[in-house]
Design a protein around this motif. Structure first.
Motif, mmCIF file in Angstrom:
data_model
loop_
_atom_site.group_PDB
_atom_site.id
_atom_site.type_symbol
_atom_site.label_atom_id
_atom_site.label_comp_id
_atom_site.label_asym_id
_atom_site.label_seq_id
_atom_site.Cartn_x
_atom_site.Cartn_y
_atom_site.Cartn_z
ATOM 1 N N ASP A 1 -0.105 -4.066 3.717
ATOM 2 C CA ASP A 1 1.116 -4.656 4.416
ATOM 3 C C ASP A 1 2.608 -4.387 3.533
ATOM 4 O O ASP A 1 2.341 -4.568 2.407
ATOM 5 C CB ASP A 1 1.248 -5.974 4.798
ATOM 6 C CG ASP A 1 0.480 -6.165 6.161
ATOM 7 O OD1 ASP A 1 0.075 -5.366 6.565
ATOM 8 O OD2 ASP A 1 -0.032 -7.238 6.420
ATOM 9 N N ALA A 2 3.569 -4.164 4.254
ATOM 10 C CA ALA A 2 4.963 -4.092 3.429
ATOM 11 C C ALA A 2 5.977 -4.882 4.473
ATOM 12 O O ALA A 2 6.664 -4.526 5.052
ATOM 13 C CB ALA A 2 5.550 -2.636 3.471
ATOM 14 N N GLN B 1 0.053 -1.786 -5.472
ATOM 15 C CA GLN B 1 1.063 -1.642 -4.462
ATOM 16 C C GLN B 1 1.315 -3.178 -3.699
ATOM 17 O O GLN B 1 2.585 -3.249 -3.431
ATOM 18 C CB GLN B 1 0.661 -0.535 -3.272
ATOM 19 C CG GLN B 1 1.771 -0.568 -2.138
ATOM 20 C CD GLN B 1 1.063 0.555 -1.381
ATOM 21 O OE1 GLN B 1 1.171 1.920 -1.753
ATOM 22 N NE2 GLN B 1 0.435 0.168 -0.383
ATOM 23 N N GLU C 1 3.500 -5.733 -5.645
ATOM 24 C CA GLU C 1 4.704 -5.081 -5.625
ATOM 25 C C GLU C 1 5.710 -5.615 -4.414
ATOM 26 O O GLU C 1 6.474 -6.066 -4.623
ATOM 27 C CB GLU C 1 4.701 -3.727 -5.759
ATOM 28 C CG GLU C 1 4.540 -3.152 -7.347
ATOM 29 C CD GLU C 1 4.835 -1.609 -7.183
ATOM 30 O OE1 GLU C 1 5.244 -1.297 -6.322
ATOM 31 O OE2 GLU C 1 4.612 -0.923 -8.174
ATOM 32 N N ARG C 2 4.865 -5.554 -3.377
ATOM 33 C CA ARG C 2 5.382 -5.825 -2.084
ATOM 34 C C ARG C 2 5.624 -7.319 -1.783
ATOM 35 O O ARG C 2 6.496 -7.693 -1.421
ATOM 36 C CB ARG C 2 4.872 -5.211 -0.763
ATOM 37 C CG ARG C 2 4.925 -3.721 -0.757
ATOM 38 C CD ARG C 2 3.908 -2.885 0.062
ATOM 39 N NE ARG C 2 4.326 -1.501 0.104
ATOM 40 C CZ ARG C 2 3.585 -0.659 0.954
ATOM 41 N NH1 ARG C 2 2.685 -1.184 1.692
ATOM 42 N NH2 ARG C 2 4.147 0.504 0.895
ATOM 43 N N ALA D 1 8.441 -8.794 -3.749
ATOM 44 C CA ALA D 1 9.761 -8.444 -3.354
ATOM 45 C C ALA D 1 10.094 -9.487 -2.114
ATOM 46 O O ALA D 1 11.329 -9.457 -1.521
ATOM 47 C CB ALA D 1 9.817 -7.182 -2.803
ATOM 48 N N TYR E 1 -1.090 -11.929 5.366
ATOM 49 C CA TYR E 1 -0.737 -10.488 5.148
ATOM 50 C C TYR E 1 -2.184 -9.648 4.899
ATOM 51 O O TYR E 1 -2.960 -10.619 4.470
ATOM 52 C CB TYR E 1 0.193 -10.316 3.958
ATOM 53 C CG TYR E 1 1.548 -10.808 4.381
ATOM 54 C CD1 TYR E 1 2.171 -10.218 5.454
ATOM 55 C CD2 TYR E 1 2.459 -11.632 3.594
ATOM 56 C CE1 TYR E 1 3.584 -10.949 5.888
ATOM 57 C CE2 TYR E 1 3.746 -12.106 3.948
ATOM 58 C CZ TYR E 1 4.355 -11.604 4.863
ATOM 59 O OH TYR E 1 5.470 -12.137 5.480
ATOM 60 N N THR F 1 6.654 -6.000 9.666
ATOM 61 C CA THR F 1 5.778 -5.655 8.530
ATOM 62 C C THR F 1 5.518 -4.154 8.860
ATOM 63 O O THR F 1 5.034 -4.063 9.976
ATOM 64 C CB THR F 1 4.587 -6.652 8.530
ATOM 65 O OG1 THR F 1 5.047 -7.916 8.116
ATOM 66 C CG2 THR F 1 3.566 -6.084 7.369
ATOM 67 N N ARG G 1 3.525 7.391 -4.186
ATOM 68 C CA ARG G 1 3.942 6.014 -4.733
ATOM 69 C C ARG G 1 3.875 6.144 -6.415
ATOM 70 O O ARG G 1 2.986 6.558 -6.862
ATOM 71 C CB ARG G 1 3.074 4.838 -4.369
ATOM 72 C CG ARG G 1 3.379 3.483 -4.926
ATOM 73 C CD ARG G 1 2.481 2.386 -4.271
ATOM 74 N NE ARG G 1 2.565 1.367 -5.322
ATOM 75 C CZ ARG G 1 1.881 1.108 -6.316
ATOM 76 N NH1 ARG G 1 1.003 2.058 -6.750
ATOM 77 N NH2 ARG G 1 1.974 -0.023 -7.041
ATOM 78 N N ASP H 1 8.885 -7.480 5.620
ATOM 79 C CA ASP H 1 10.468 -7.321 5.439
ATOM 80 C C ASP H 1 10.551 -8.500 4.344
ATOM 81 O O ASP H 1 10.309 -9.541 4.620
ATOM 82 C CB ASP H 1 11.062 -7.505 6.776
ATOM 83 C CG ASP H 1 12.693 -7.832 6.363
ATOM 84 O OD1 ASP H 1 13.285 -8.607 5.856
ATOM 85 O OD2 ASP H 1 13.126 -6.828 7.333
ATOM 86 N N PRO H 2 11.227 -8.268 3.314
ATOM 87 C CA PRO H 2 11.449 -9.327 2.430
ATOM 88 C C PRO H 2 11.996 -10.817 3.021
ATOM 89 O O PRO H 2 11.853 -11.828 2.435
ATOM 90 C CB PRO H 2 12.434 -8.748 1.528
ATOM 91 C CG PRO H 2 12.242 -7.585 1.527
ATOM 92 C CD PRO H 2 11.836 -7.137 2.782
#
Length: 422
Positions: free
Chosen positions: A138-139, A61, A64-65, A68, A134, A255, A410, A141-142
């Motif tokens: 965390d996700a 996961q 993937e983030r 991006a 990070y 984030t 997910r 913002d691109p």
């Protein structure tokens, strides 16, 4: 008499702090909205560091983030910093398809297994002009790196050394820890959407968050990187950068993170934070001269007040509840010392105000029910405070790691490793 004066001094201090929080809410008004990034310009090389321990489950996961992130791939490098003994996560990282700019880097075994120790290892290898950190959950913002690069480029003085992105908590409607999740989200919103932007606008230093902070690599190296023995290395670093002559700012692109979850996970995390605040406060109060009056004020009103309020929250709530319960049981009118109740009302109202403003900006709910049960959450901080004090004495450098799991529901682990972004 001495005790009365002490109680009055504490009450007066919290009245001042309530006014301070209201001032921060006003100072944070009219913050600029996120702008679309400028395309076609030459962006500087950027390094992304992620320190991982026992994170095999969440690693796909995370990748993937990270994949991006909207930043030119030929000017982007990243390191997954893994502990040498953590063979499961190392195997998972090598089995996961990584974008070309992201590498696995194993931290040599030398007796230390803390996040700041791993980050220092990554900093030594960094070739970027700027670096960001990070965490596994965390996700970001691109466009966050682009915004940070533009902010650094706009600083003609070269004194802007660190930028903090807002951390926003995404809670789940179906959760066994709904109370803790919602209060934690509001707490983060008050800090990252109100307090830190306001302090940045006022030209004050502040404790950085543990993730999504961006640095000038040369400045970070000049202050020696992160303190590998401080369990809130982020809070300490904000003040060390200030001492060395740097300024701190905030970004608008966030984030997203999940809350820690149930009490069994929340308590160790908060214990570590408070223990690290104790370490940071102790280190920086040894010699206040390097902080200046603004640095001293900031250290007191962030780290100092956080510790002081955590120490007395539960006692204050117990005093109110006991006073009312005893009076009701005796059939008497509850005693209401005007100044004491004013302090309590003022402090609570200021906390509600910053929570409301922060929650609105973060796009999360903050209902009257959340406000009413807030003092119960604040009282839990006292449990964490005294646990942290005990741990500071017994195990000052022990790191209480937070457990992480992939987001529910997910699907898929595909990484577009070859995607190019102009």
């Amino acid at each position: 008499m001495t005790l009365q004066r002490l109680v009055f001094a504490v009450q007066l201090a919290f009245v001042i702090y309530a006014f301070w929080r209201c001032l921060l809410a006003v100072a944070s008004l009219n913050m600029p909205a996120p702008r679309s990034p400028i395309r076609g310009q030459t962006l500087p090389r950027y390094t992304v560091l992620v320190a991982l321990l026992d994170e095999a489950e969440i690693l796909p996961q995370l990748v993937e983030r990270l994949a991006a992130i909207d930043y030119p791939r030929d000017r982007l490098e990243g390191y997954l910093l893994l502990e040498a003994h953590d063979r499961v996560t190392i195997a998972a990282a090598h089995a996961c398809p990584l974008p070309p700019w992201l590498q696995v880097r194993v931290v040599p075994e030398d007796g230390q297994r803390t996040k700041p120790h791993a980050l220092n290892h990554g900093l030594a290898a960094a070739r970027g002009r700027f670096v960001t950190v990070y965490d596994a959950e965390d996700a970001p913002d691109p466009l966050q790196l682009r915004e940070a690069a533009e902010r650094f480029a706009a600083d003609r003085t070269g004194s802007l050394w660190a930028l903090q992105s807002p951390l926003r908590i995404r809670t789940r409607e179906r959760s066994d820890s709904r109370f803790l999740d919602r209060q934690f989200a509001v707490e983060y919103a008050a800090l990252f959407e109100v307090t830190l932007p306001a302090m940045s606008r006022l030209g004050l230093p502040f404790p950085l968050g543990g993730t999504s902070n961006h640095f000038r690599v040369d400045a970070l190296r000049a202050v020696g990187g992160w303190d590998a023995h401080n369990v809130t290395e982020d809070a300490d670093l904000g003040f060390r950068l200030w001492r060395a002559g740097g300024r701190l700012g905030t970004l608008s692109r966030p984030t997203y993170e999940p809350p820690p979850g149930a009490l069994v996970d929340w308590l160790p995390q908060r214990t570590r934070w408070l223990k690290g605040y104790m370490q940071t406060y102790g280190v920086h109060t040894r010699d206040l001269r390097g902080l200046g009056w603004r640095g001293c004020l900031s250290l007191l009103l962030t780290v100092g007040v956080a510790l002081g309020s955590a120490a007395i929250h539960a006692a204050t709530l117990a005093w109110v509840v006991a006073s009312v319960a005893i009076a009701v049981a005796a059939g008497l009118q509850p005693a209401t010392p005007i100044f004491a109740m004013s302090v309590l009302a003022g402090g609570t109202s200021a906390a509600w105000l910053t929570g409301h403003v922060g929650a609105r900006r973060a796009g999360i709910a903050y209902t009257p029910a959340d406000m009413i049960v807030g003092p119960a959450y604040w009282s839990l901080l006292s449990l964490a405070f005294y646990h942290a004090l005990w741990r500071l004495v017994r195990e000052p450098f022990a790191w209480d790691k937070t457990r992480h799991s992939p987001d529910p529901g997910r699907t898929g682990t595909h990484v577009d490793a070859g995607r190019e972004v102009a």
